[in-house]
Design a protein around this motif. Structure first.
Motif, short mmCIF file in Angstrom:
data_model
loop_
_atom_site.label_atom_id
_atom_site.label_comp_id
_atom_site.label_asym_id
_atom_site.label_seq_id
_atom_site.Cartn_x
_atom_site.Cartn_y
_atom_site.Cartn_z
N SER A 1 10.01 10.54 3.02
CA SER A 1 8.87 10.17 3.86
C SER A 1 8.62 11.15 4.99
O SER A 1 7.55 11.15 5.59
CB SER A 1 9.08 8.77 4.44
OG SER A 1 10.10 8.79 5.44
N LYS B 1 8.79 1.25 6.93
CA LYS B 1 8.01 1.86 8.02
C LYS B 1 7.82 3.35 7.76
O LYS B 1 6.72 3.89 7.91
CB LYS B 1 8.73 1.65 9.35
CG LYS B 1 8.12 2.38 10.54
CD LYS B 1 6.71 1.90 10.86
CE LYS B 1 6.22 2.40 12.21
NZ LYS B 1 6.17 3.88 12.32
N GLY C 1 2.28 6.88 3.42
CA GLY C 1 1.11 6.41 2.69
C GLY C 1 1.18 4.91 2.47
O GLY C 1 2.20 4.40 2.01
N ILE C 2 0.11 4.21 2.79
CA ILE C 2 0.15 2.75 2.76
C ILE C 2 0.37 2.21 1.35
O ILE C 2 1.05 1.20 1.16
CB ILE C 2 -1.15 2.17 3.37
CG1 ILE C 2 -1.05 0.64 3.46
CG2 ILE C 2 -2.38 2.61 2.57
CD1 ILE C 2 -2.20 0.01 4.22
N TRP C 3 -0.19 2.89 0.33
CA TRP C 3 -0.03 2.36 -1.02
C TRP C 3 1.39 2.53 -1.53
O TRP C 3 1.88 1.70 -2.32
CB TRP C 3 -1.03 3.04 -1.97
CG TRP C 3 -2.43 2.56 -1.76
CD1 TRP C 3 -3.47 3.23 -1.20
CD2 TRP C 3 -2.93 1.25 -2.08
NE1 TRP C 3 -4.60 2.44 -1.15
CE2 TRP C 3 -4.29 1.22 -1.69
CE3 TRP C 3 -2.37 0.11 -2.66
CZ2 TRP C 3 -5.09 0.10 -1.86
CZ3 TRP C 3 -3.17 -1.01 -2.83
CH2 TRP C 3 -4.50 -1.01 -2.43
N TYR C 4 2.07 3.58 -1.09
CA TYR C 4 3.47 3.74 -1.47
C TYR C 4 4.31 2.61 -0.89
O TYR C 4 5.21 2.08 -1.52
CB TYR C 4 4.00 5.10 -1.00
CG TYR C 4 3.28 6.27 -1.60
CD1 TYR C 4 3.48 6.62 -2.94
CD2 TYR C 4 2.38 7.02 -0.85
CE1 TYR C 4 2.80 7.71 -3.49
CE2 TYR C 4 1.70 8.10 -1.40
CZ TYR C 4 1.92 8.43 -2.72
OH TYR C 4 1.24 9.49 -3.27
N ALA C 5 3.99 2.25 0.36
CA ALA C 5 4.70 1.14 0.99
C ALA C 5 4.40 -0.18 0.30
O ALA C 5 5.27 -1.03 0.15
CB ALA C 5 4.34 1.07 2.48
N ALA C 6 3.15 -0.35 -0.12
CA ALA C 6 2.76 -1.59 -0.79
C ALA C 6 3.53 -1.79 -2.08
O ALA C 6 4.07 -2.88 -2.36
CB ALA C 6 1.25 -1.58 -1.06
N PHE D 1 5.48 3.71 4.82
CA PHE D 1 4.13 3.33 5.25
C PHE D 1 3.46 4.48 6.00
O PHE D 1 2.27 4.77 5.79
CB PHE D 1 4.19 2.09 6.14
CG PHE D 1 2.84 1.62 6.62
CD1 PHE D 1 2.10 0.73 5.87
CD2 PHE D 1 2.31 2.08 7.83
CE1 PHE D 1 0.85 0.29 6.30
CE2 PHE D 1 1.08 1.65 8.28
CZ PHE D 1 0.34 0.76 7.51
N ASP D 2 4.21 5.17 6.86
CA ASP D 2 3.66 6.31 7.58
C ASP D 2 3.31 7.46 6.64
O ASP D 2 2.43 8.27 6.93
CB ASP D 2 4.64 6.79 8.65
CG ASP D 2 4.76 5.80 9.80
OD1 ASP D 2 3.85 4.97 9.96
OD2 ASP D 2 5.78 5.84 10.52
#
Length: 485
Positions: free
Chosen positions: A317, A397, A403-408, A400-401
């Motif tokens: 990340s 976290k 990429g939001i879709w990777y975190a989802a 998410f920083d």
């Protein structure tokens, strides 16, 4: 005594001496006690290093000797905030793994291999030059191969040959990358400082990247280099599985942080999207496969792939929270997975089966096991106030920083993990009592001690994660700030 407390080399020497002694012990009873005593001695000597450790970005307790003068190779060891948690994890888990093996009639050969593997693992985490790192990397592979091949079950020879070939090939690619790096500098050095200071072209970094990545991705394992893992974990003896999952896979994650990121940062950044996609695919794929498993050992094996996929995603990340979470979660995963595999071994020994269909209602006869099992299981799921929660939060976290879709999608490991792990507990501890379960006895003695210690640290690190985070924060920040593109 001060010499012992200040000399990091002593921590490498003790398991080697233990291995040499144990290789001549032919009776099971003295072998297990010698192994336990020396592992506890190693753990005890680790405490002064932890207590006197200064939580900054410096390399501490350094020692260096000329190893191969003609090649300019030194034996250089030291500790920083990234390696210190792994020292405590390794020397903390080895006594528990040995104690968990007390009911087996293992002679000195088994415990000698465990001790020799411990020395290899420690050298990997201590090494401040790539040559020493590679020696430790290979030294840890040899004993675990023989542990799994000699004391495993089922089709263990074929399975462990596949494991050996996979990991050895990965090591070969890393060796080629190290030789290439050695030839790039004018000083011809494999010291960490020298390698991270090299001004490599973008194309050169890409070649080095693949050499390192293949070795580390196979060891972790990252999808699609995972195919050796479920069978190896399933057919290995309980102690071997605990060593593999609890400590050895951390070598790969540590390698990503210590060597891959600072040596080939441009290549890592350029491939970061691909790497993140592979990690997320591994998380979702392994979680779905775990849900379908009826063999308890294979269930935890696939669960481990999902969890280390999230840990690897945190490393890639490029955020301090992701790296901090990866270091914390390496410790947490080590604790949880050792406890879960030991629980499976205990129940298999009593019921004669690893199939969940043979385990129903065990809490009736085994209430103490049901309690510690639930605590360790909650830690593996990441329930708040257990060890897994803060680690997974930091990892998500960081992702998410990125990429939001990777975190989802990466966050699915929490949801799917809760589903299959709670299903695992329900099918084994709750529900109608299986006929085999009526004959079992509850845990006591060594079994209760090992699982109680793991359950205690599951809760302690849940309420006090700063014990690990404070150690690593400065080193992680320094690593990211000093990476040169």
């Amino acid at each position: 005594m001060n010499l012992l407390m200040d000399n990091l080399f002593i921590l490498l020497l003790i398991p080697i001496v233990s291995a040499l002694i144990l290789s001549f012990v032919r009776q099971a009873l003295p072998a297990k006690w010698i192994a336990l005593a020396t592992s506890l001695f190693s753990l005890g000597l680790s405490i002064p290093f932890l207590v006197s450790f200064v939580s900054d970005a410096s390399i501490q307790f350094e020692q260096s000797w000329t190893w191969i003068a003609s090649l300019g190779v030194d034996f250089h060891i030291g500790l920083d905030g990234i390696s210190m948690p792994l020292l405590i994890l390794t020397n903390g888990l080895i006594p528990l793994i040995i104690l968990a093996s007390f009911k087996k009639e293992y002679k000195g050969g088994f415990y000698a291999l465990v001790s020799f593997m411990q020395a290899g693992l420690l050298l990997v985490f201590f090494a401040q030059d790539a040559f020493s790192f590679y020696v430790g990397w290979e030294a840890a592979l040899i004993p675990i191969y023989f542990i799994c091949a000699l004391w495993g079950d089922g089709d263990r020879i074929r399975v462990n040959l596949k494991f050996f070939i996979y990991t050895f090939l990965g090591s070969l690619f890393m060796l080629i990358a190290l030789i290439y790096l050695y030839n790039q500098g004018t000083a011809r050095s494999l010291e960490w400082d020298a390698l991270t200071s090299l001004q490599l072209s973008e194309n050169s970094q890409r070649w080095v990247f693949w050499g390192f990545l293949l070795a580390f991705a196979i060891k972790i394992p990252i999808f699609p280099f995972h195919t050796w893992q479920p069978d190896t974990y399933t057919h290995a003896p309980a102690g071997g599985t605990m060593l593999l999952a609890g400590i050895m896979l951390k070598m790969g994650v540590y390698g990503l942080i210590r060597w891959l990121l600072p040596v080939a940062p441009f290549a890592v950044l350029s491939y970061s999207t691909i790497l993140m996609v592979l990690c997320v695919i591994g998380i979702v794929y392994a979680s779905i496969i775990a849900f379908k498993q009826q063999d308890a050992k294979r269930l935890i094996a696939y669960s481990s792939i999902a969890h280390v996929g999230l840990i690897s995603a945190g490393v890639f990340s490029w955020h301090s929270e992701g790296l901090q979470g990866a270091i914390l979660q390496m410790v947490n995963h080590g604790l949880s997975v050792v406890g879960l595999f030991y629980i499976i071994d205990i129940v298999q020994e009593r019921t004669g089966s690893r199939e969940l269909s043979s385990w129903g209602g065990l809490a009736i006869q085994m209430p103490r096991l049901a309690i510690v099992f639930l605590i360790i299981l909650m830690g593996a799921i990441g329930l708040p106030l257990t060890n897994g929660f803060i680690g997974e939060f930091l990892l998500l976290k960081g992702v998410f920083d990125f990429g939001i879709w990777y975190a989802a999608f990466g966050g699915l490991t929490l949801i799917l993990g809760a589903v299959y792990m709670l299903r695992f507990y329900q099918k084994s501890m709750l529900g109608p009592q299986h006929p085999e379960g009526k004959k079992v006895s509850d845990i006591a003695g060594n079994e209760l001690l090992v699982l109680s210690v793991i359950a205690f640290f599951t809760l302690l690190l849940g309420v006090w994660p700063q014990a690990i985070l404070d150690l690593s924060e400065a080193s992680v920040t320094s690593l990211l700030n000093n990476i040169k593109f």
